[in-house]
Design a protein around this motif. Sequence first.
Motif, short mmCIF file in Angstrom:
data_model
loop_
_atom_site.label_atom_id
_atom_site.label_comp_id
_atom_site.label_asym_id
_atom_site.label_seq_id
_atom_site.Cartn_x
_atom_site.Cartn_y
_atom_site.Cartn_z
N THR A 142 -1.53 6.88 -8.03
CA THR A 142 -0.52 7.09 -7.00
C THR A 142 -1.16 6.90 -5.64
OG1 THR A 142 0.65 8.71 -8.38
CG2 THR A 142 1.16 8.69 -6.03
N ILE A 143 -0.56 6.03 -4.84
CA ILE A 143 -1.03 5.82 -3.47
C ILE A 143 -0.12 6.62 -2.53
CG2 ILE A 143 0.35 3.72 -3.14
CD1 ILE A 143 -1.96 2.62 -1.43
N TYR A 195 -4.57 7.74 0.55
CA TYR A 195 -5.18 8.30 -0.65
C TYR A 195 -4.84 7.46 -1.88
CZ TYR A 195 -5.31 12.37 2.43
OH TYR A 195 -5.52 13.21 3.50
N LEU A 196 -5.70 7.56 -2.86
CA LEU A 196 -5.41 6.98 -4.17
C LEU A 196 -5.74 8.03 -5.21
CD1 LEU A 196 -4.46 4.37 -5.61
CD2 LEU A 196 -6.89 3.87 -6.02
N GLN A 197 -4.70 8.64 -5.77
CA GLN A 197 -4.87 9.61 -6.84
C GLN A 197 -4.93 8.85 -8.15
OE1 GLN A 197 -5.23 13.07 -6.78
NE2 GLN A 197 -5.61 12.85 -8.98
N MET A 198 -6.03 9.02 -8.87
CA MET A 198 -6.23 8.28 -10.11
C MET A 198 -6.30 9.27 -11.27
SD MET A 198 -9.04 5.47 -8.82
CE MET A 198 -10.33 6.69 -8.59
N SER A 205 -9.55 12.78 -13.74
CA SER A 205 -8.86 12.35 -12.52
C SER A 205 -9.84 12.31 -11.36
CB SER A 205 -7.73 13.32 -12.18
OG SER A 205 -6.74 13.33 -13.19
N LEU A 206 -9.47 11.52 -10.36
CA LEU A 206 -10.29 11.39 -9.16
C LEU A 206 -9.34 11.02 -8.02
CD1 LEU A 206 -13.41 11.60 -8.84
CD2 LEU A 206 -13.49 9.11 -9.03
N ARG A 207 -9.63 11.50 -6.82
CA ARG A 207 -8.83 11.11 -5.67
C ARG A 207 -9.73 10.46 -4.63
NH1 ARG A 207 -5.13 14.50 -1.32
NH2 ARG A 207 -7.18 15.05 -0.49
N LEU A 208 -9.38 9.25 -4.27
CA LEU A 208 -10.07 8.52 -3.22
C LEU A 208 -9.34 8.72 -1.90
CD1 LEU A 208 -10.82 5.13 -5.02
CD2 LEU A 208 -12.14 7.26 -5.07
N SER A 209 -10.11 8.74 -0.83
CA SER A 209 -9.54 8.83 0.51
C SER A 209 -10.04 7.68 1.36
CB SER A 209 -9.94 10.15 1.19
OG SER A 209 -9.50 11.26 0.46
N CYS A 210 -9.24 7.28 2.30
CA CYS A 210 -9.64 6.23 3.24
C CYS A 210 -9.16 6.66 4.62
CB CYS A 210 -9.02 4.91 2.84
SG CYS A 210 -9.25 3.59 4.05
#
Length: 124
Positions: free
Chosen positions: A70-71, A81-84, A17-22
């Motif tokens: 999940t956005i 966020y984008l939880q992948m 898993s990875l979580r992106l932030s903007c």
Amino acid sequence: QVHLVESGGGLVQAGDSLRLSCAAALSRGTFTSYTMGWFRQAPGKDREFVAYIRWSDSTYYANSVKGRFTISRDNAKNTVYLQMNSLKCEDTAVYYCAADQYYRGTDFHEYDYWGQGTQVTVSS
């Protein structure tokens, strides 16, 4: 003007898993008035839609990520966020955050503001 800065990319293994932030910096308007989207672009391929979230917190996902990604948004922090989860090798791409005050859809041409992108690499 909206300035977007993505973070959180990296190299992971398939299944991880990875979580992106903007994070968004706005010179006008409020963060809640913008539809926020995530797109991605793999080498040699067109930029493709991943997910978007509207001011109402309604969301929409590409079929390829539905059920895994999940956005979400934190309006107090002007951040999306984008939880992948359950990442696959085919998720490898540069991920871009986008914002638009009036458009609510999946066509990347219609989004006015873009971040610089963050690389996600999924190894087998």
